[in-house]
Scaffold this active site. Sequence first.
Site, short mmCIF file in Angstrom:
data_model
loop_
_atom_site.label_atom_id
_atom_site.label_comp_id
_atom_site.label_asym_id
_atom_site.label_seq_id
_atom_site.Cartn_x
_atom_site.Cartn_y
_atom_site.Cartn_z
N GLU A 1 51.43 -1.39 -0.24
CA GLU A 1 50.56 -0.58 0.61
C GLU A 1 50.68 -1.64 2.07
O GLU A 1 51.19 -2.73 2.18
CB GLU A 1 49.21 -0.69 0.31
CG GLU A 1 48.76 -2.19 -0.41
CD GLU A 1 48.91 -3.38 0.58
OE1 GLU A 1 48.61 -3.09 1.52
OE2 GLU A 1 49.40 -4.30 0.01
N GLU B 1 53.04 -4.78 0.58
CA GLU B 1 54.00 -3.80 1.24
C GLU B 1 54.90 -3.55 -0.09
O GLU B 1 55.81 -2.97 -0.09
CB GLU B 1 54.51 -4.18 2.40
CG GLU B 1 55.84 -4.99 2.45
CD GLU B 1 56.35 -5.48 3.91
OE1 GLU B 1 57.58 -5.58 4.02
OE2 GLU B 1 55.67 -4.84 4.94
#
Lengths: 358, 358
Positions: free
Chosen positions: B181, B323
């Site tokens: 994310e 991420e």
Amino acid sequence: MHTDASNMQALRTLITAVRPPRRAARHSVQQHLDSLTKPKGSLGYLETLAMRLATIYGDPPPEWRDRVVFVLAGDHGVAARGVSAYPSEVTAQMCRNYAAGGAAVCAIARTVGATVTAVDIGVNAELRPATNLHIRKIRPGTRDLSVEAALTIDEVRAAILVGAALVLERPTLPDVVAMGEMGIGNTTAASGVTAALLRVDPSSVVGRGTGVSAARMTRKAALVRDALARIPDRAGPLRVLAEVGGLEIAGLVGVILGAARAERAVVTDGFIATAAALAAVRLCPRARAYLFASHLSTEPGHRLLLEALRLRPLMELDMRLGEGTGAALALPILDSAAAILRHMATFERAGVSTHRAG
Amino acid sequence: MHTDASNMQALRTLITAVRPPRRAARHSVQQHLDSLTKPKGSLGYLETLAMRLATIYGDPPPEWRDRVVFVLAGDHGVAARGVSAYPSEVTAQMCRNYAAGGAAVCAIARTVGATVTAVDIGVNAELRPATNLHIRKIRPGTRDLSVEAALTIDEVRAAILVGAALVLERPTLPDVVAMGEMGIGNTTAASGVTAALLRVDPSSVVGRGTGVSAARMTRKAALVRDALARIPDRAGPLRVLAEVGGLEIAGLVGVILGAARAERAVVTDGFIATAAALAAVRLCPRARAYLFASHLSTEPGHRLLLEALRLRPLMELDMRLGEGTGAALALPILDSAAAILRHMATFERAGVSTHRAG
């Protein structure tokens, strides 16, 4: 076989030839890392790995194409004392398994894009050479370390030189070296090497090995303690390797020195390979800069060795197989660390705003 | 956008459709593992991973070709309160960086043979779609969770369904799903979700995030504590996600449910992605069987989440970037675990002697 004198000279030359890595300056690599699109330091230990790889290979480190796992195999006279859950014949049988691609290290190496080169450096059986099984036998197994020195000092030197030659006399130098070992009885030998080099009691390093009972563990520790009594306090690593070591352990010392000489990263494996790493660094402290730890095994001596080497394991998965399985598994992590320097955009180039006041 | 009622029905259908993995029976996989040329259990946790993968994919698990890292991005109203060291604009800037291949996850994914698909599920900027940047915006960022519910329950459901569709409506189903994310302010949201689901005080889960000061950390914890006061004790995961969650967090809940529905392994990442994993398992306990942890980050809430999920991280490298970097890094380890079942020879076939009495 070299004579004593020429082996001594060759080993001295090898040790002297190892240079500190300096293809990139630490401060410039740090600047590079801090310019990349991520909060400073947010990749944690991966950034430390990237730094170390850049000093060895340059910044950015080039992609590794030729990754090799050297699996050195040798037998141990002490296996006759019942220190292992497996018979000695398994050493040779597993060498054939490496050649056929059926071992765990073969499966993992294949997955991570590495090749396995198994090496008979002291198996007590006649093995047929194959593409990925080299015969470099110093002698068919060590003497029984519980009653006499396992090797002569010159056999140790010869094994180290064989290990170094695997790297340095390969048709092309590998880009990165992973290492492992096979040898029924060799956790006993590695326990002796570890206890002698770290000057601790064998009971704090002897573990279950391939899975022996508590009774066998006590016997292992007692055997090792008796053998250590033969070693003077000031004995150097060669003497330690001769008294309680093994041919595959000495060979791995050579693989490390060869990799360091060739300015290649060399990835250690479990307890036994890491005992070889400590012996290598005691012989040649500059070699440490090329060494990378892979995993922390369940063998109690492994943690002590990694602490002494100041190497941080990348995984802790309760593995205790050896044969290079952990080293191979670490390759993509090291490669990813290098890839950060190779592929990441800078804040400036990507148009990403930098840090505001914290 | 669906209506409330149809989203509710679609989510219920999705949750009901998740089945326990049963492509292979545990006892037959265990027999297979124990027949392979290694001491029993000597590959440690790698054998547990092999077992889990075999029950999901069959024994042996087929090779993964199509590996995808979904990176879901969304903005957070609470970012205006100064909870992050970076301005909100960075969320959109990093999406462009994913599209251009310049982010850390892109470098790691490339190294491990995975592709990155970034998804704007709630970025507060107009982003242009690209091959690997999909626009599935529910709304341009959440409301400020420190003063009101970040999302409506229906926005949460819509985000979950978007996440599930990423997996299930892909032209071909991916073989394995990794997730991550991006969203400035989202450690604050994840801290709220974690504290609410685990019923612990925010001070035990709030961490430095991208690298904020101690003063900001205290402010973060206070904001979260105030927001949690709005949530009744018996609130379910949807209500928790609505009050203090985020669009990318809800989207990842959907990615997990979609992967579980498709009977694919799904690899979680750091603190924020793992908060989504706990929410997913609270919604659908059967999804847990498809979840794999990658690493343990430095965020204090991460360990609590993994313990609650009974998932063991494969690495502990002080990473705190998110991420999908950790999830991507774990893929070769999972793949190696499966490769053991795929490629290793049995004792019988390799002619290796088995264990003698210990």
